[in-house]
Design an enzyme around this catalytic site. Structure first.
Site, PDB file in Angstrom:
ATOM      1  N   GLU A 110       5.406  -3.421   1.239  1.00 43.38           N
ATOM      2  CA  GLU A 110       5.786  -2.969  -0.097  1.00 43.38           C
ATOM      3  C   GLU A 110       5.100  -1.625  -0.275  1.00 43.38           C
ATOM      4  O   GLU A 110       3.884  -1.530  -0.141  1.00 43.38           O
ATOM      5  CB  GLU A 110       5.291  -3.987  -1.123  1.00 43.38           C
ATOM      6  N   GLY A 119       1.067   4.483   5.124  1.00 42.53           N
ATOM      7  CA  GLY A 119       0.487   3.338   5.823  1.00 42.53           C
ATOM      8  C   GLY A 119       1.571   2.347   6.244  1.00 42.53           C
ATOM      9  O   GLY A 119       1.617   1.908   7.398  1.00 42.53           O
ATOM     10  N   GLY A 120       2.456   2.024   5.325  1.00 39.78           N
ATOM     11  CA  GLY A 120       3.519   1.046   5.606  1.00 39.78           C
ATOM     12  C   GLY A 120       4.435   1.516   6.735  1.00 39.78           C
ATOM     13  O   GLY A 120       4.746   0.746   7.654  1.00 39.78           O
ATOM     14  N   GLY A 134       0.831  -1.202   0.000  1.00 42.52           N
ATOM     15  CA  GLY A 134       0.000   0.000   0.000  1.00 42.52           C
ATOM     16  C   GLY A 134       0.860   1.244   0.000  1.00 42.52           C
ATOM     17  O   GLY A 134       1.952   1.276  -0.579  1.00 42.52           O
ATOM     18  N   SER A 135       0.374   2.263   0.706  1.00 43.57           N
ATOM     19  CA  SER A 135       1.047   3.564   0.664  1.00 43.57           C
ATOM     20  C   SER A 135       2.279   3.598   1.584  1.00 43.57           C
ATOM     21  O   SER A 135       2.385   2.818   2.526  1.00 43.57           O
ATOM     22  CB  SER A 135       0.072   4.655   1.090  1.00 43.57           C
ATOM     23  N   ARG A 136       3.131   4.551   1.301  1.00 45.04           N
ATOM     24  CA  ARG A 136       4.322   4.736   2.138  1.00 45.04           C
ATOM     25  C   ARG A 136       3.914   5.160   3.549  1.00 45.04           C
ATOM     26  O   ARG A 136       4.483   4.688   4.532  1.00 45.04           O
ATOM     27  CB  ARG A 136       5.196   5.810   1.485  1.00 45.04           C
ATOM     28  N   CYS A 145       2.861  -0.928  -8.647  1.00 42.63           N
ATOM     29  CA  CYS A 145       4.031  -0.380  -7.956  1.00 42.63           C
ATOM     30  C   CYS A 145       5.275  -0.580  -8.814  1.00 42.63           C
ATOM     31  O   CYS A 145       6.343  -0.094  -8.477  1.00 42.63           O
ATOM     32  CB  CYS A 145       4.198  -1.023  -6.606  1.00 42.63           C
ATOM     33  N   GLU A 173       6.794   9.171  -5.653  1.00 44.75           N
ATOM     34  CA  GLU A 173       5.822   8.421  -6.467  1.00 44.75           C
ATOM     35  C   GLU A 173       4.504   9.189  -6.654  1.00 44.75           C
ATOM     36  O   GLU A 173       3.926   9.693  -5.697  1.00 44.75           O
ATOM     37  CB  GLU A 173       5.506   7.079  -5.786  1.00 44.75           C
TER      38      GLU A 173
HETATM   39  N1  LIG Z   1       3.215   1.184  -4.313  1.00 42.77           N
HETATM   40  C1  LIG Z   1       2.185   0.392  -4.284  1.00 42.77           C
HETATM   41  O1  LIG Z   1       2.259  -0.789  -4.573  1.00 42.77           O
HETATM   42  C2  LIG Z   1       0.877   0.912  -3.907  1.00 42.77           C
HETATM   43  C3  LIG Z   1       0.745   2.201  -3.462  1.00 42.77           C
HETATM   44  N2  LIG Z   1      -0.459   2.670  -3.098  1.00 42.77           N
HETATM   45  C4  LIG Z   1      -0.544   4.060  -2.616  1.00 42.77           C
HETATM   46  O2  LIG Z   1      -1.449   4.130  -1.531  1.00 42.77           O
HETATM   47  C5  LIG Z   1      -2.431   5.125  -1.750  1.00 42.77           C
HETATM   48  C6  LIG Z   1      -3.708   4.726  -1.049  1.00 42.77           C
HETATM   49  O3  LIG Z   1      -4.058   3.427  -1.431  1.00 42.77           O
HETATM   50  P1  LIG Z   1      -4.415   2.270  -0.434  1.00 42.77           P
HETATM   51  O4  LIG Z   1      -4.335   1.025  -1.191  1.00 42.77           O
HETATM   52  O5  LIG Z   1      -5.710   2.528   0.215  1.00 42.77           O
HETATM   53  O6  LIG Z   1      -3.226   2.229   0.615  1.00 42.77           O
HETATM   54  P2  LIG Z   1      -3.175   2.534   2.161  1.00 42.77           P
HETATM   55  O7  LIG Z   1      -1.769   2.416   2.580  1.00 42.77           O
HETATM   56  O8  LIG Z   1      -3.852   3.811   2.482  1.00 42.77           O
HETATM   57  O9  LIG Z   1      -4.038   1.373   2.835  1.00 42.77           O
HETATM   58  C7  LIG Z   1      -3.682   0.001   2.726  1.00 42.77           C
HETATM   59  C8  LIG Z   1      -4.229  -0.764   3.920  1.00 42.77           C
HETATM   60  O10 LIG Z   1      -3.512  -0.390   5.088  1.00 42.77           O
HETATM   61  C9  LIG Z   1      -4.384   0.109   6.088  1.00 42.77           C
HETATM   62  N3  LIG Z   1      -3.700   1.234   6.744  1.00 42.77           N
HETATM   63  C10 LIG Z   1      -3.173   2.325   6.122  1.00 42.77           C
HETATM   64  N4  LIG Z   1      -2.613   3.145   7.040  1.00 42.77           N
HETATM   65  C11 LIG Z   1      -2.775   2.549   8.239  1.00 42.77           C
HETATM   66  C12 LIG Z   1      -2.422   2.913   9.571  1.00 42.77           C
HETATM   67  N5  LIG Z   1      -1.787   4.059   9.836  1.00 42.77           N
HETATM   68  N6  LIG Z   1      -2.743   2.076  10.559  1.00 42.77           N
HETATM   69  C13 LIG Z   1      -3.404   0.910  10.306  1.00 42.77           C
HETATM   70  N7  LIG Z   1      -3.768   0.523   9.077  1.00 42.77           N
HETATM   71  C14 LIG Z   1      -3.472   1.333   8.060  1.00 42.77           C
HETATM   72  C15 LIG Z   1      -5.644   0.530   5.364  1.00 42.77           C
HETATM   73  O11 LIG Z   1      -6.771   0.463   6.189  1.00 42.77           O
HETATM   74  C16 LIG Z   1      -5.695  -0.482   4.233  1.00 42.77           C
HETATM   75  O12 LIG Z   1      -6.281  -1.682   4.698  1.00 42.77           O
HETATM   76  C17 LIG Z   1      -2.488   5.228  -3.254  1.00 42.77           C
HETATM   77  O13 LIG Z   1      -2.965   6.458  -3.682  1.00 42.77           O
HETATM   78  C18 LIG Z   1      -1.060   5.016  -3.631  1.00 42.77           C
HETATM   79  O14 LIG Z   1      -0.354   6.222  -3.526  1.00 42.77           O
HETATM   80  C19 LIG Z   1      -1.559   1.858  -3.145  1.00 42.77           C
HETATM   81  C20 LIG Z   1      -1.496   0.565  -3.590  1.00 42.77           C
HETATM   82  C21 LIG Z   1      -0.252  -0.019  -4.013  1.00 42.77           C
HETATM   83  O1  LIG Z   2       3.607  -5.779 -11.684  1.00 41.27           O
HETATM   84  C1  LIG Z   2       3.133  -6.706 -11.018  1.00 41.27           C
HETATM   85  O2  LIG Z   2       2.760  -7.774 -11.522  1.00 41.27           O
HETATM   86  C2  LIG Z   2       3.033  -6.583  -9.533  1.00 41.27           C
HETATM   87  C3  LIG Z   2       2.992  -5.163  -9.130  1.00 41.27           C
HETATM   88  C4  LIG Z   2       2.776  -4.985  -7.690  1.00 41.27           C
HETATM   89  O3  LIG Z   2       3.264  -5.736  -6.891  1.00 41.27           O
HETATM   90  C5  LIG Z   2       1.958  -3.871  -7.226  1.00 41.27           C
HETATM   91  O4  LIG Z   2       1.598  -3.026  -8.033  1.00 41.27           O
HETATM   92  O5  LIG Z   2       1.647  -3.820  -6.016  1.00 41.27           O
END
Ligand SMILES: NC(=O)C1=CN([C@@H]2O[C@H](COP(=O)(O)OP(=O)(O)OC[C@H]3O[C@@H](n4cnc5c(N)ncnc54)[C@H](O)[C@@H]3O)[C@@H](O)[C@H]2O)C=CC1
Ligand SMILES: O=C(O)CCC(=O)C(=O)O
Length: 523
Positions: free
Chosen positions: A265, A245-246, A241-243, A302, A393
């Site tokens: 990730e 959140g992670g 997910g997001s930086r 990602c 990003e």
């Molecule tokens: N690089 C990547 O692979 C990805 C990046 N993103 C980024 O994340 C942004 C938001 O997308 P989401 O998928 O909703 O990601 P997100 O990081 O906001 O949420 C992912 C999960 O983590 C949980 N979460 C997030 N922050 C938390 C915290 N502080 N404490 C506890 N749980 C928490 C959320 O409830 C959700 O279940 C996108 O706009 C994008 O910038 C999203 C998906 C993949």
């Molecule tokens: O490109 C892929 O198949 C995987 C990409 C990925 O892990 C993601 O976008 O979160």
């Protein structure tokens, strides 16, 4: 199969009164039925206690039993048929072909981990026999294998509702390792999650797994996720997910009385290097290939190519013209959630207002309220060096091309980049020497180095690395895709002078798993 909106707590369907939440159709932003239960503190407690109780039973099963469980999950997911793909399309806005492929990948990786279990090589078993008459001191008998960590929490990813979600790579590798899994479902696709959780639960029943081996917990906001990460019975976390959140989860896990690993990730812009020989030979084709990779899935990978680096010159101009033409023809695409769409729009607006960046092409007009329009920007290497923050990003189909004056400037730009999942070289034979010079920096930078391809689309194999230094992941020593992903949920234990009867089967003399015995591999 009608959706009920229930949670799966220790493999049992549970419904909660009180305010729930609904999925939102990605294309229109309108709510879709049914309403989904939000887990209570008691649900988290029940799931964690059941996972803890299941751990010794599940981890102690023969590897063959766990392999059959993984295969049964794959079968049950496939048996869901079109309903799964249709619900995932509605919730995520991703097209049918992509989701059908993702379902195949999800089932395929579960079966791959079943094979890995049967092979047993992942245990990295080693035997050093005793030498009782060694002088000056006898050498003990030492035997090593890897054991599972304990219950794992997996956060489903929004951008891969199947392959990185409820039964995705993190769940498959943790279950393969012998760890019960509690999934925190992503609120963007609760119906898809319920269908997949039903498949896992049926597979668990059919193969006689303990109830606590799997739970699916939903929650609005962060409370449920935080409760899981801080629960003392949880021993590791998988997240995509997001930086923000992670890193929040990493901090929570580090501040526990007993810290645990978080395999997150997060963000990556996946630099692509267009070396001079490649540009001279095929600038136009490279421009088209770049935009195809960038706009795939509305850029919500990602691994998407968010940064391109090349040397100034007429060949680069040809590349930019070709890429701009392709971008202008690229249709807008529905994004995963209104929130992700909004974040994308504000990222593009930020780039558009930065004096050092120039917008060179935009995709076609947005066709709906949540449609993302691709965008291509350029800047000079000198401006990038002055302010590398532009490399942050922008999640979606936006990318930045950095035009470098010379090789020294390009190499300087590389040193300013943050950790990445991938780095890509486009090269011709005449570029070999320059590529050789760049390789050590790329190894430091990224988890996967590609030549003459595009980073989107991760092959699930034994030799895959989908990981990289921070912030692409929280721990660059690991991968979340491919069979090596199992390592994240294991730790080594050495057994000194244990009688044969007490040794785990894989460490007894007669075991057939691949091992290193007295320094010699039996592989
Ligand atoms: N690089 C990547 O692979 C990805 C990046 N993103 C980024 O994340 C942004 C938001 O997308 P989401 O998928 O909703 O990601 P997100 O990081 O906001 O949420 C992912 C999960 O983590 C949980 N979460 C997030 N922050 C938390 C915290 N502080 N404490 C506890 N749980 C928490 C959320 O409830 C959700 O279940 C996108 O706009 C994008 O910038 C999203 C998906 C993949
Ligand atoms: O490109 C892929 O198949 C995987 C990409 C990925 O892990 C993601 O976008 O979160």
């Amino acid at each position: 199969m009608a959706l009920t909106g229930e949670l799966f707590v220790a493999s049992k369907r549970v419904s909660r009164d009180g305010p729930g939440f609904k999925a939102v159709a990605a294309a229109t932003g309108t709510e879709i039925e049914p309403s989904f239960s939000i887990a209570t503190t008691e649900d988290v407690e029940t799931a964690a206690a059941a996972a803890e109780a299941a751990f010794p039973i599940y981890s102690g099963l023969p590897r063959e039993d766990r392999a059959k469980f993984l295969e049964a999950i794959a079968d049950e997911i496939e048996a869901l048929g079109d309903e799964l793909v249709e619900r995932a399309m509605q919730e995520s806005g991703l097209p049918q072909a992509r989701l059908t492929g993702e379902r195949g990948r999800t089932a395929g990786q579960l079966r791959l981990f079943a094979k890995e279990l049967r092979l047993g090589e992942y245990l990295r078993a080693r035997i050093d026999h005793a030498i009782p008459d060694r002088a000056p001191a006898p050498k003990p008998d030492l035997r090593l294998r890897h054991v599972p960590l304990g219950p794992v929490t997996v956060f489903g990813a929004s951008n891969f509702p199947l392959a990185f979600s409820v039964a995705g790579g993190d769940t498959a590798s943790a279950l393969a390792a012998g760890c019960p899994v509690i999934v925190k479902g992503h609120s963007a696709h609760p119906g898809t999650s319920e269908l997949v959780a039903g498949a896992i639960t049926r597979a668990a029943e059919k193969t006689g797994m303990p109830a606590g081996v799997f739970s699916l917990i939903n929650g609005a906001g962060n409370t449920v996720g935080q409760a899981l990460v801080t629960d003392p019975r949880i021993k590791a976390v998988g997240f995509t997910g997001s930086r923000g959140g992670g890193t929040a989860l990493m901090k929570l896990a580090q501040n526990r009385p007993i810290p645990i690993p978080v395999y997150a990730e997060m963000s990556s812009i996946n630099p692509v290097f267009l070396l001079p020989g490649a540009l001279a030979a095929r600038a136009e084709a490279l421009g088209k290939g770049y935009i195809a990779s960038l706009t795939m899935g509305a850029g919500q990978f990602c691994t998407n190519p968010g940064l391109v680096l090349a040397l100034e010159g007429p060949d680069l101009d040809t590349f930019v013209t070709s890429a701009s033409d392709a971008m202008c023809g690229a249709p807008s695409q529905v994004m995963l959630t209104p929130g992700i769409h909004k974040a994308y729009e504000s990222g593009v607006a930020r780039w558009a207002s930065a004096p050092a960046l120039k917008l060179v092409a935009k995709g076609q007009e947005a066709s709906g309220p949540t449609s993302g329009r691709g965008a291509l920007f350029t800047m000079t290497g000198a401006d990038f060096i002055a302010d590398p923050s532009h490399a942050e990003e922008v999640f979606g189909a936006a990318s930045l091309l950095v035009r470098c004056a010379d090789i020294a400037e390009l190499q300087k730009v590389v040193t300013l980049l943050e950790g990445q999942l991938t780095a890509t070289l486009h090269l011709a034979e005449s570029d070999t020497e320059l590529a050789r010079q760049l390789l050590p920096s790329l190894e430091r930078l990224a988890g996967r180095i590609l030549a003459n391809g595009w980073p989107t689309g991760v092959e699930v194999t034994d030799a895959q690395v989908h990981g990289g230094p921070f912030p692409s992941t929280s721990d660059g020593r690991s991968t979340s895709v491919g069979t090596l992903a199992i390592d994240r949920f294991l730790r080594p234990v050495a057994y000194q002078d244990l009688p044969e009867a007490l040794l785990p089967a894989e460490l007894r003399e007669d075991s057939s798993v691949p091992r290193r015995i007295d320094g010699k591999p039996t592989l």
